[in-house]
Write an enzyme that holds these catalytic residues in place. Sequence first.
Site, PDB file in Angstrom:
ATOM      1  N   LYS A   1      -6.476 -15.187 -12.052  1.00  0.00           N
ATOM      2  CA  LYS A   1      -7.751 -15.578 -11.466  1.00  0.00           C
ATOM      3  C   LYS A   1      -8.829 -14.534 -11.709  1.00  0.00           C
ATOM      4  O   LYS A   1      -8.533 -13.415 -12.104  1.00  0.00           O
ATOM      5  CB  LYS A   1      -7.573 -15.849  -9.974  1.00  0.00           C
ATOM      6  CG  LYS A   1      -7.113 -14.674  -9.157  1.00  0.00           C
ATOM      7  CD  LYS A   1      -7.047 -15.058  -7.675  1.00  0.00           C
ATOM      8  CE  LYS A   1      -6.850 -13.801  -6.853  1.00  0.00           C
ATOM      9  NZ  LYS A   1      -6.818 -14.028  -5.424  1.00  0.00           N
TER      10      LYS A   1
ATOM     11  N   LYS B   1     -12.479  -8.355 -10.398  1.00  0.00           N
ATOM     12  CA  LYS B   1     -13.654  -7.508 -10.536  1.00  0.00           C
ATOM     13  C   LYS B   1     -13.713  -6.733 -11.849  1.00  0.00           C
ATOM     14  O   LYS B   1     -14.713  -6.106 -12.141  1.00  0.00           O
ATOM     15  CB  LYS B   1     -13.712  -6.517  -9.368  1.00  0.00           C
ATOM     16  CG  LYS B   1     -14.050  -7.179  -8.030  1.00  0.00           C
ATOM     17  CD  LYS B   1     -14.321  -6.123  -6.976  1.00  0.00           C
ATOM     18  CE  LYS B   1     -14.222  -6.658  -5.565  1.00  0.00           C
ATOM     19  NZ  LYS B   1     -15.281  -7.586  -5.177  1.00  0.00           N
TER      20      LYS B   1
ATOM     21  N   LYS C   1       0.831  -1.206   0.000  1.00  0.00           N
ATOM     22  CA  LYS C   1       0.000   0.000   0.000  1.00  0.00           C
ATOM     23  C   LYS C   1       0.870   1.262   0.000  1.00  0.00           C
ATOM     24  O   LYS C   1       0.553   2.252  -0.656  1.00  0.00           O
ATOM     25  CB  LYS C   1      -0.940   0.010   1.211  1.00  0.00           C
ATOM     26  CG  LYS C   1      -2.049  -1.026   1.143  1.00  0.00           C
ATOM     27  CD  LYS C   1      -3.174  -0.518   0.286  1.00  0.00           C
ATOM     28  CE  LYS C   1      -4.346  -1.454   0.038  1.00  0.00           C
ATOM     29  NZ  LYS C   1      -4.294  -2.805   0.459  1.00  0.00           N
TER      30      LYS C   1
END
Length: 329
Positions: free
Chosen positions: A194, A197, A111
């Site tokens: 994978k 969204k 982050k």
Amino acid sequence: MDIVLSGIRPTGQLHLGNYFGALRNFVRMQYDAKCYFFIADYHSLTTHNDPAHLHENVKTVLAEYLAAGINPDIATVYVQSDVPQVAELSLLLGMHAYVGELERTASFKDKVRKNPNNVNAGLLTYPVLMAADILLHRATHVPVGKDQEQHLELTRVFARRFNNMYGVDFFPESMPYNFGSELVKIPGLDGTGKMGKSENNGIFLADSDEAIRKKVMRAVTDSGPTEPNSPLSEGVANIFAIMEAVSSPDTIAFFREKYATCEIRYGDLKKQLAEDIIKVVAPIRERIEAIKCDESYLRRVVRDGAEKARESADRTVAEVRRIMGIRPF
Ligand code: TRP
């Protein structure tokens, strides 16, 4: 009895990967263990400070959990911020969490690298709050993906440290729960990795039949096999992998054979896949729509869930206060 807990940040709609990777297993598990499923809205504030959408996102995830078959009369389903005891436990656990170990967490470093202008304290103490979520109910098992294993490891560090420091055997060592052979990994439609969204990659549980057909027809393939039994490209392998989750063994065998003999037509393969996905998704979508409209039902679910969660939370926090020396006059 096992106490299972899982949290999800409300950051948008759930997709087929969430369903086969976790949700469907939660539905089975709720009958065998004491389960807590909660929506981690506090956690989502570390990166998504969007007050206009937070409530709607919480509602979406809640409706999708219920539509997928989570039974709020059996499992405890609640919203994190409805159980403020978690904030107190997080504060107390934070007293024994070292800044160094929090700074070394992979998710924190990630982050910081991606968002150097928003390195807030909530981001640093994210694993402390997550440990509080888990230890609040003294959960023994936490189903998590690879990306959360380090957080769970820290939860055990905090629990062990607390027990050692105060000479008690109060917190359990919460173990990652792996669905093992039941774990189905769903790849995305864009030919790599994978399911996520992003629009062309994921099929959402709330997608219409038409949207599903469109997305599947656009899925990445290749120009087709040219020799018998040639290896599958990643895009085509992904389509077969999704089929493994939604289609019948006969259907899968039929298309594998067509591929092996170079007679496959990807258009036919995708049409079949789309219809088989629709068979899974359409009933869930219909329940999502019905549940989302039923405000009084949703209100009752969160109210009952919060009440059950607070009961367990109160017991834990009272004991932690006592152990740490905070006592009433
Ligand atoms: N950090 C988890 C995630 O991003 C969400 C989460 C918060 C969680 N608290 C939890 C998961 C407690 C399991 C247990 O996916």
